[in-house]
Design a protein around this motif. Structure first.
Motif, mmCIF file in Angstrom:
data_model
loop_
_atom_site.group_PDB
_atom_site.id
_atom_site.type_symbol
_atom_site.label_atom_id
_atom_site.label_comp_id
_atom_site.label_asym_id
_atom_site.label_seq_id
_atom_site.Cartn_x
_atom_site.Cartn_y
_atom_site.Cartn_z
ATOM 1 N N VAL A 197 1.899 9.568 -7.276
ATOM 2 C CA VAL A 197 0.675 8.954 -7.239
ATOM 3 C C VAL A 197 0.441 7.970 -8.762
ATOM 4 N N MET A 211 -4.491 7.414 1.139
ATOM 5 C CA MET A 211 -5.840 7.735 0.139
ATOM 6 C C MET A 211 -6.997 7.822 0.550
ATOM 7 N N ALA A 235 -4.523 14.361 -6.129
ATOM 8 C CA ALA A 235 -4.055 12.722 -6.276
ATOM 9 C C ALA A 235 -4.185 13.223 -7.741
#
Length: 638
Positions: free
Chosen positions: A159, A182, A210
């Protein structure tokens, strides 16, 4: 609108991709994206509207050093200015996805076992290169998949956020895919952990924070696998495809499900949808509070777009053709995608997001196909159980009752598949250009005909599906414009297996082409990347031999009389070369005329353009010789 367009390279031996700009209104001609170069692909827009894409283009160090390696990296293309690389990884980046409303990107790239980040991975790769080691130690997975060797690298999800360094969200498993999503606000990332040797039919969906990579939720169900992840606009729910593969006692079943991230509850979104279209990735409305979604799926030789409303109502939006690569506008009112058909290569189209059974608006695109050497129609028949069957029939231009055309029967691979879309390999039109009619049957186990089509074929790989193909061939040959005395049978993968069944079951065909085909089902168990899958279908050959004895074509080798062309790739991990070699040795031993077209560098499919041309030339020359009685012509390059 930006599209990645693939074309044959100048040498004719490979493909190149470029980015093209397509006018959504269709008023202006499509054009190359300014400053795009060969090798750019996978375009997407970041939350701020910046065009992102993957590319293997080289980047020269500003200090004047030699250009860096051409591993695939993530690039950004500003509206004015040159492209700049924003993320790279040793060995390349496989895929990426962007948060809709935040500066966050999830990447899929590899790590070696024992490495924790990009730096240690790069050092480990350099150490292996210096030691000239390319060995891999496998602990939980197969050594290959489809057409490629696996390992020792393992795919992971990274990420990237503007407020910190890259975070490794977690491993996708040893045989994982680039299946990542996402949440729109960039706070969550979802990815799949692939099935392992201990649980070969079960994968896991992981939802992680994330910013840290810490897990928030995991979802799995024994005997099921999840694919094609997507978050709802508010990030509270994850929607994905759920697949239950065929077993000895159950049929394939594919649906779309929703996971509530707060409660962990899983909901089937298509519980009463019996089209059994093998629904693809769900495209979710971007409008907050709107639960509408769209998806595609096979239906009677087409692959329409379907809409699911909040109350579960399913509406078919297109009346014909096969659709893919759907995307929806920000107001949820318009869809864009690619439409193809058996007689039409992919073209960019626009659809109203709610109108049933509509015709698409074609948006201008480059290199449209202007004409074809024949026409397309349908053939209908009944199975031996009364089930209605259908197939596409391609007729060459001059077919008539006065000049009936020879017929080539080509069932599809799979077997869970359908003839609905344009294809580059085993496309019927080169056959039609040579004067052959082509029957494209959808037999038992095909998709798009309801769950009953799976039930009636379960456990009968070489039984009812083969009888369905013959029933459709008989119905086609009842036409006055087809010549029942000049017929051939050809197939790839499962279609190649049915070709082997035809070779051992009848002498009605003048020639048979068997490509990437199963021959000895028991030997296949230990020579395929999907050994667990096939064992589920056929059973353990040491204790449940019934289906092997009924369906393994090698047991009926002595019945073969028809001349055969074998086509196989040397890097095929799905159906190993051993299957082709065994078939070839049986044909030679029995004195049956046989030729073997071997592609050492190809896998389960023939993909290089020059190899595809050679394959068509060889297959057509073989058919001309045995079906039409012409002199055998060996291709010049062979």
């Amino acid at each position: 609108m930006i599209a990645s367009v693939q074309s044959v390279d100048e040498s004719g031996t490979g493909h190149v991709t470029r980015l093209w700009e397509v006018d959504p209104s269709g008023k202006d001609e499509s054009r190359l994206v300014a400053r795009s170069v060969e090798g750019d692909f996978a375009p997407a827009f970041a939350a701020d509207g910046t065009l992102l894409f993957l590319s293997g283009r080289a980047r020269t160090d500003p200090a004047g050093d030699e250009p860096e390696g051409q591993d695939v990296s993530l690039w950004a293309m500003p509206e004015n200015g040159e492209a700049r690389r924003i993320a790279r990884h040793p060995g390349g980046i496989a895929a990426f996805t962007c948060a809709a409303h935040a500066d966050a990107i999830a990447l899929t790239a590899d790590l070696l076992p024992g490495t924790a980040d990009t730096g240690t991975y790069a050092a480990a790769r350099r150490a292996r290169e210096r030691a000239m080691v390319d060995a891999a130690l496998y602990e939980e997975t197969a050594t290959g998949a489809w057409s490629a060797a696996l390992g020792p690298d393992e795919p992971h999800t990274f990420v990237l956020r503007s407020d910190g360094p890259a975070v490794i969200a977690g491993s996708q498993g040893l045989a994982g895919t680039a299946d990542t999503a996402m949440s729109p606000d960039g706070s969550l990332v979802a990815y799949t952990r692939a099935a392992t040797g201990r649980d070969p039919d079960t994968n896991t969906v992981v939802v992680a924070v994330a910013a840290t990579g810490m897990r928030r939720r995991t979802f799995s169900r024994p005997g099921h696998q999840y694919y094609r992840l997507a978050f709802t606009p508010d990030g509270s729910t994850l929607v994905c495809q759920r697949q239950r593969e065929e077993t000895y006692d159950t049929e394939w079943r594919v649906t779309l499900v929703a996971f509530d991230l707060e409660s962990g509850e899983e909901t089937d979104l298509l519980p009463e949808f019996d089209n059994w279209p093998w629904p693809g990735r769900a495209v979710l409305s971007p409008v907050p509070g709107d639960p509408t979604m769209w998806f595609t799926g096979d239906e009677r030789g087409h692959c329409p777009v379907f809409r699911r409303d909040a109350d579960g109502t399913i509406t078919r939006l297109t009346s014909s053709g096969a659709y893919a690569s759907l995307c929806v506008t920000s107001d949820g009112a318009t869809l864009y995608g690619l439409r193809s058909a058996i007689d039409s290569p992919p073209r960019v189209v626009r659809l109203d997001a709610a109108t049933p059974d509509q015709q698409p608006v074609f948006v201008n695109a480059a290199d449209e196909l202007r004409s074809l050497p024949g026409t397309l129609t349908e053939v209908h028949a009944q199975g031996d159980d009364g089930f209605p069957l259908r197939a596409w029939l391609v007729l060459p231009e001059d077919a008539s009752a006065e000049r009936p055309a020879p017929l080539v029967v080509i069932p599809h691979g799979g077997p869970q598949a359908s003839w609905s879309a344009w294809t580059s390999s085993w496309n019927p039109w080169p056959f039609a250009a040579r004067g052959y009619a082509v029957l494209l049957p959808d037999p038992a186990l095909s998709t798009g005909y309801g769950q009953r089509m799976q039930e009636r074929g379960r456990g009968q790989y070489g039984g009812r599906p083969y009888r369905d193909v013959i029933a459709l061939a008989d119905a086609a040959l009842a036409r006055a414009d087809l010549d029942a005395a000049r017929t051939a049978f050809a197939g790839w993968s499962y279609g190649g297996y049915l070709a082997n069944r035809a070779a051992t079951g009848t002498d009605r065909f003048k020639a048979i082409v068997s490509a990437a085909a199963m021959w000895n089902l028991e030997a296949l168990q230990t020579g395929t990347d999907m050994h667990a899958y096939f064992r589920k279908i056929f059973g353990d050959p040491r204790t449940r031999r019934e289906r092997y004895d009924a369906d393994s074509t090698h047991l009926d080798a002595a019945r073969m009389k028809t001349p055969m062309l074998i086509v196989h790739g040397g890097r095929d991990h799905r159906v190993s070369m051993g299957q082709a070699l065994s078939l070839h040795s049986d044909l030679v031993r029995l004195g049956v005329p046989v030729r073997f077209l071997h592609f050492p560098t190809e896998g389960h499919t023939v993909e290089a353009p020059n190899h595809i041309r050679i394959m068509y030339e060889t297959v057509l020359n073989f058919l001309d010789h045995h079906v039409l009685g012409q002199e055998w012509r060996r291709p010049a390059l062979l």
